[in-house]
Write a protein that holds these residues in place. Structure first.
Motif, PDB file in Angstrom:
ATOM      1  N   THR A  73     -56.801  48.846  33.512  1.00 34.30           N
ATOM      2  CA  THR A  73     -57.764  48.076  32.728  1.00 34.30           C
ATOM      3  C   THR A  73     -59.196  48.495  33.050  1.00 34.30           C
ATOM      4  OG1 THR A  73     -56.232  46.219  32.634  1.00 34.30           O
ATOM      5  CG2 THR A  73     -58.524  45.753  32.130  1.00 34.30           C
ATOM      6  N   ALA A  74     -59.479  48.694  34.325  1.00 32.66           N
ATOM      7  CA  ALA A  74     -60.841  49.079  34.718  1.00 32.66           C
ATOM      8  C   ALA A  74     -61.229  50.422  34.093  1.00 32.66           C
ATOM      9  CB  ALA A  74     -60.957  49.148  36.235  1.00 32.66           C
ATOM     10  N   TRP A  75     -60.340  51.401  34.184  1.00 32.47           N
ATOM     11  CA  TRP A  75     -60.645  52.711  33.599  1.00 32.47           C
ATOM     12  C   TRP A  75     -60.668  52.651  32.077  1.00 32.47           C
ATOM     13  CZ3 TRP A  75     -63.289  56.140  35.847  1.00 32.47           C
ATOM     14  CH2 TRP A  75     -63.191  56.331  37.216  1.00 32.47           C
ATOM     15  N   GLY A  76     -59.884  51.758  31.494  1.00 31.64           N
ATOM     16  CA  GLY A  76     -59.927  51.577  30.045  1.00 31.64           C
ATOM     17  C   GLY A  76     -61.269  51.044  29.590  1.00 31.64           C
ATOM     18  N   ILE A  77     -61.819  50.099  30.340  1.00 29.32           N
ATOM     19  CA  ILE A  77     -63.139  49.553  30.013  1.00 29.32           C
ATOM     20  C   ILE A  77     -64.202  50.630  30.176  1.00 29.32           C
ATOM     21  CG2 ILE A  77     -64.901  47.886  30.745  1.00 29.32           C
ATOM     22  CD1 ILE A  77     -62.547  45.998  31.459  1.00 29.32           C
ATOM     23  N   VAL A  78     -64.109  51.402  31.240  1.00 30.01           N
ATOM     24  CA  VAL A  78     -65.072  52.487  31.469  1.00 30.01           C
ATOM     25  C   VAL A  78     -64.993  53.512  30.331  1.00 30.01           C
ATOM     26  CG1 VAL A  78     -65.641  54.444  32.957  1.00 30.01           C
ATOM     27  CG2 VAL A  78     -65.181  52.205  33.965  1.00 30.01           C
ATOM     28  N   ALA A  79     -63.774  53.922  29.987  1.00 31.26           N
ATOM     29  CA  ALA A  79     -63.608  54.920  28.930  1.00 31.26           C
ATOM     30  C   ALA A  79     -64.122  54.383  27.597  1.00 31.26           C
ATOM     31  CB  ALA A  79     -62.142  55.321  28.814  1.00 31.26           C
ATOM     32  N   GLY A  80     -63.775  53.142  27.251  1.00 31.44           N
ATOM     33  CA  GLY A  80     -64.264  52.552  26.006  1.00 31.44           C
ATOM     34  C   GLY A  80     -65.779  52.468  25.974  1.00 31.44           C
ATOM     35  N   SER A  81     -66.374  52.104  27.095  1.00 26.57           N
ATOM     36  CA  SER A  81     -67.843  52.036  27.181  1.00 26.57           C
ATOM     37  C   SER A  81     -68.476  53.399  26.973  1.00 26.57           C
ATOM     38  CB  SER A  81     -68.271  51.481  28.537  1.00 26.57           C
ATOM     39  OG  SER A  81     -67.767  50.195  28.731  1.00 26.57           O
ATOM     40  N   VAL A  82     -67.892  54.401  27.606  1.00 25.90           N
ATOM     41  CA  VAL A  82     -68.429  55.765  27.462  1.00 25.90           C
ATOM     42  C   VAL A  82     -68.291  56.247  26.022  1.00 25.90           C
ATOM     43  CG1 VAL A  82     -68.048  58.178  28.135  1.00 25.90           C
ATOM     44  CG2 VAL A  82     -68.118  56.384  29.874  1.00 25.90           C
ATOM     45  N   PHE A  83     -67.112  56.016  25.410  1.00 24.38           N
ATOM     46  CA  PHE A  83     -66.930  56.418  24.017  1.00 24.38           C
ATOM     47  C   PHE A  83     -67.919  55.669  23.116  1.00 24.38           C
ATOM     48  CE2 PHE A  83     -62.242  57.175  25.192  1.00 24.38           C
ATOM     49  CZ  PHE A  83     -62.480  58.506  25.513  1.00 24.38           C
ATOM     50  N   GLY A  84     -68.079  54.371  23.344  1.00 22.51           N
ATOM     51  CA  GLY A  84     -69.012  53.577  22.542  1.00 22.51           C
ATOM     52  C   GLY A  84     -70.446  54.069  22.685  1.00 22.51           C
ATOM     53  N   LEU A  85     -70.851  54.358  23.916  1.00 24.78           N
ATOM     54  CA  LEU A  85     -72.202  54.877  24.143  1.00 24.78           C
ATOM     55  C   LEU A  85     -72.395  56.247  23.511  1.00 24.78           C
ATOM     56  CD1 LEU A  85     -73.150  53.909  27.803  1.00 24.78           C
ATOM     57  CD2 LEU A  85     -74.352  53.282  25.712  1.00 24.78           C
ATOM     58  N   LEU A  86     -71.387  57.095  23.618  1.00 23.18           N
ATOM     59  CA  LEU A  86     -71.485  58.444  23.052  1.00 23.18           C
ATOM     60  C   LEU A  86     -71.701  58.383  21.540  1.00 23.18           C
ATOM     61  CD1 LEU A  86     -71.218  61.550  23.238  1.00 23.18           C
ATOM     62  CD2 LEU A  86     -68.767  61.214  22.860  1.00 23.18           C
ATOM     63  N   PHE A  87     -70.863  57.616  20.851  1.00 16.50           N
ATOM     64  CA  PHE A  87     -70.999  57.541  19.401  1.00 16.50           C
ATOM     65  C   PHE A  87     -72.276  56.811  18.998  1.00 16.50           C
ATOM     66  CE2 PHE A  87     -66.453  58.546  19.555  1.00 16.50           C
ATOM     67  CZ  PHE A  87     -66.437  59.603  18.656  1.00 16.50           C
TER      68      PHE A  87
END
Length: 118
Positions: A60-74
């Motif tokens: 879950t922690a890495w999922g939140i990190v990955a989603g945040s990074v993808f969201g910031l990138l786009f």
């Protein structure tokens, strides 16, 4: 439902809500329809990528990190495309929506079945 489809659905819904926050910026109210469609597409892309990540990594922690990074990138790509205006107004909701999508794709949907070796 698999994790990629969960990400796609929540990405579309949360992306539309993200786009709806543009109403609070009076200068762009005339462009609301295009902003909401673009934000929905952005959310769906983040959802698909987060769902794919959730299939590979069950954290879950890495999922939140990955989603945040993808969201910031786009969100950053949108800022660059529209001429470097409204950084905070675009990137903050993109970060939050990405984090939520990352969380939801980890918690919901069917996990990938593990292969048994006998």
């Amino acid at each position: 439902m698999n994790k990629i489809v969960v990400g796609l659905l929540f990405g579309a819904i949360l992306g539309a809500l993200d786009g709806a926050t543009a109403w609070f910026t009076p200068e762009v109210r005339s462009q609301m329809a295009g902003i909401m469609v673009g934000s929905s597409i952005k959310g769906m892309l983040v959802g698909v990528l987060s769902g794919w990540f959730a299939r590979k990594v069950q954290s879950t922690a890495w999922g939140i990190v990955a989603g945040s990074v993808f969201g910031l990138l786009f969100a950053w790509l949108v800022v660059i495309m529209q001429g470097n205006h409204y950084y905070l107004e675009i990137m903050l909701p993109g970060f939050v929506v990405g984090a939520i999508i990352g969380f939801l794709t980890q918690r919901m949907g069917t996990p990938v079945p593990t292969k048994r070796t006998t």
